[in-house]
Design an enzyme around this catalytic site. Structure first.
Site, PDB file in Angstrom:
ATOM      1  CG  ASP A  61      -1.866  -1.024   1.341  1.00  0.00           C
ATOM      2  OD1 ASP A  61      -2.114  -1.733   0.272  1.00  0.00           O
ATOM      3  OD2 ASP A  61      -2.301  -1.266   2.410  1.00  0.00           O
ATOM      4  CE  LYS A  80      -8.404   2.830  -2.336  1.00  0.00           C
ATOM      5  NZ  LYS A  80      -7.964   2.151  -1.043  1.00  0.00           N
ATOM      6  CG  MET A  90      -9.871   5.567   6.325  1.00  0.00           C
ATOM      7  SD  MET A  90     -10.588   4.167   5.340  1.00  0.00           S
ATOM      8  CE  MET A  90     -11.123   2.839   6.834  1.00  0.00           C
TER       9      MET A  90
HETATM   10  N1  SAH Z   1      -4.852  -1.418   8.616  1.00  0.00           N
HETATM   11  C1  SAH Z   1      -4.738   0.111   8.873  1.00  0.00           C
HETATM   12  C2  SAH Z   1      -5.739   0.978   8.572  1.00  0.00           C
HETATM   13  C3  SAH Z   1      -5.966   1.254   7.210  1.00  0.00           C
HETATM   14  S1  SAH Z   1      -7.266   2.395   6.822  1.00  0.00           S
HETATM   15  C4  SAH Z   1      -4.180  -0.239  10.705  1.00  0.00           C
HETATM   16  O1  SAH Z   1      -4.440  -1.226  11.009  1.00  0.00           O
HETATM   17  O2  SAH Z   1      -3.794   0.870  10.890  1.00  0.00           O
HETATM   18  C5  SAH Z   1      -6.344   3.814   6.698  1.00  0.00           C
HETATM   19  C6  SAH Z   1      -6.513   4.534   7.789  1.00  0.00           C
HETATM   20  O3  SAH Z   1      -5.858   4.224   8.808  1.00  0.00           O
HETATM   21  C7  SAH Z   1      -6.004   6.184   7.400  1.00  0.00           C
HETATM   22  O4  SAH Z   1      -6.977   6.950   6.912  1.00  0.00           O
HETATM   23  C8  SAH Z   1      -5.932   6.597   8.957  1.00  0.00           C
HETATM   24  O5  SAH Z   1      -7.341   7.125   9.401  1.00  0.00           O
HETATM   25  C9  SAH Z   1      -5.402   5.601   9.457  1.00  0.00           C
HETATM   26  N2  SAH Z   1      -3.970   5.444   9.697  1.00  0.00           N
HETATM   27  C10 SAH Z   1      -3.258   4.618   9.192  1.00  0.00           C
HETATM   28  N3  SAH Z   1      -1.758   4.709   9.458  1.00  0.00           N
HETATM   29  C11 SAH Z   1      -1.987   5.795  10.219  1.00  0.00           C
HETATM   30  C12 SAH Z   1      -0.862   6.646  10.892  1.00  0.00           C
HETATM   31  N4  SAH Z   1       0.337   6.233  10.953  1.00  0.00           N
HETATM   32  N5  SAH Z   1      -1.467   7.742  11.702  1.00  0.00           N
HETATM   33  C13 SAH Z   1      -2.721   8.111  11.695  1.00  0.00           C
HETATM   34  N6  SAH Z   1      -3.650   7.417  11.262  1.00  0.00           N
HETATM   35  C14 SAH Z   1      -3.205   6.265  10.547  1.00  0.00           C
END
Ligand code: SAH
Length: 276
Positions: free
Chosen positions: A58, A80, A193
């Site tokens: 990703d 994306k 998100m």
């Molecule tokens: N699988 C991921 C989430 C994927 S959805 C997990 O477990 O963290 C993608 C969303 O995750 C982003 O839009 C944001 O809301 C959050 N996200 C992912 N990495 C982040 C980070 N380092 N800091 C803050 N939000 C994060």
């Protein structure tokens, strides 16, 4: 790696199918890369990466982590993007299956944990349907990293008896969530998100009875060098979010009162810049 019970598999790794020797089938590893800081990768994730023939990743996965894969491993970004072709989920599923059927060790590297808003479940199902071996390596999900760096526990004796992870994103605007249960006090709600829908989410929570004075925290880029934290209240969440961009979590709950301060000036400056 799980042992195959396939009796037709020979000691040399070849599988005899219809009398014709073929290369040992590959496998898909759904690997959580954690929130960004490479030190938050698990040892199991590191080992899976080091064995990868191909890494399908990703956009949220940093180069520092991708560089842990062998030099010869193929890297495919399925991030994306606005300007380039975006892979649909079923194209990603087919790609993983096809590489594994070609005998490759496929690492599907995802931000955070593969099973928290990561569509890892769909990839696992695609592998199962195709009869492809699939393993899951959990990762540190963003919520855990955000709480840790802010010094704000997601559960806390007396002020947070439960924590709920929800998505703030839906195909058509606002998500359809159980607002009444999310509005209960002494409960931490972590919204993934949700930056662009923050005003609507905050309004819904307050309409369902959550106090506008409930502490809230926004964490952008949790665990990365460019992490930014803004402490606010549920009532101020929408406005604070409007000044921010990037991967972010909204966290609402009484326990966020413990979050480290120090971002007030930063958000004021941002808000001034946003309205200037
Ligand atoms: N699988 C991921 C989430 C994927 S959805 C997990 O477990 O963290 C993608 C969303 O995750 C982003 O839009 C944001 O809301 C959050 N996200 C992912 N990495 C982040 C980070 N380092 N800091 C803050 N939000 C994060």
């Amino acid at each position: 790696m799980a042992q195959s019970r396939d009796r037709s598999k020979r000691a040399d790794g070849l599988v005899v199918l219809g009398g014709k020797p073929r290369v040992r089938p590959g496998a898909v590893w759904l690997v959580g890369a954690g929130p960004g800081d490479p030190e938050l990768l698990t040892i199991k994730a590191l080992k899976a990466l080091q064995r990868a023939d191909v890494v399908v990743h990703d956009g949220l996965v940093s180069d520092e982590i991708l560089d842990l894969a062998p030099e010869g491993a193929r890297r495919i970004s399925v991030a994306k993007r606005k300007s380039r072709h975006t892979y649909a989920q079923d194209e990603i599923n087919r790609m993983l299956v096809a590489f594994a059927q070609d005998g490759l060790n496929v690492v599907r590297l995802k931000g955070g944990d593969p099973f928290i808003f990561g569509r890892g479940g769909e990839e696992l199902e695609a592998c199962r349907e195709a009869g492809v071996e699939c393993h899951v390596v959990p990762g540190v999900t963003a919520a855990l990293a955000a709480g840790a760096s802010a010094g704000a526990p997601l559960t806390h004796r007396g002020s947070a008896q439960a924590v709920t992870f929800v998505t703030g994103h839906a195909a058509h605007g606002e998500p359809d969530l159980d607002w009444e249960s999310l509005a209960r006090s002494n409960h931490t709600v972590v919204i993934y998100m949700g930056l662009s829908t923050a005003p609507a989410i905050a309004a819904r929570l307050m309409a369902a009875g959550r106090d506008g004075a409930t502490p809230a925290l926004i964490v952008v880029n949790a665990s990365r060098a460019d992490e930014r934290r803004v402490k606010t209240t549920l009532g101020g969440l929408g406005e604070a979010a409007s000044a921010l961009s990037g991967p972010a979590l909204l966290i609402v709950g009484e326990a966020m009162a413990l979050a480290a301060e120090g971002e007030a000036e930063a958000v004021e400056a941002l808000l001034k810049g946003a309205t200037a």
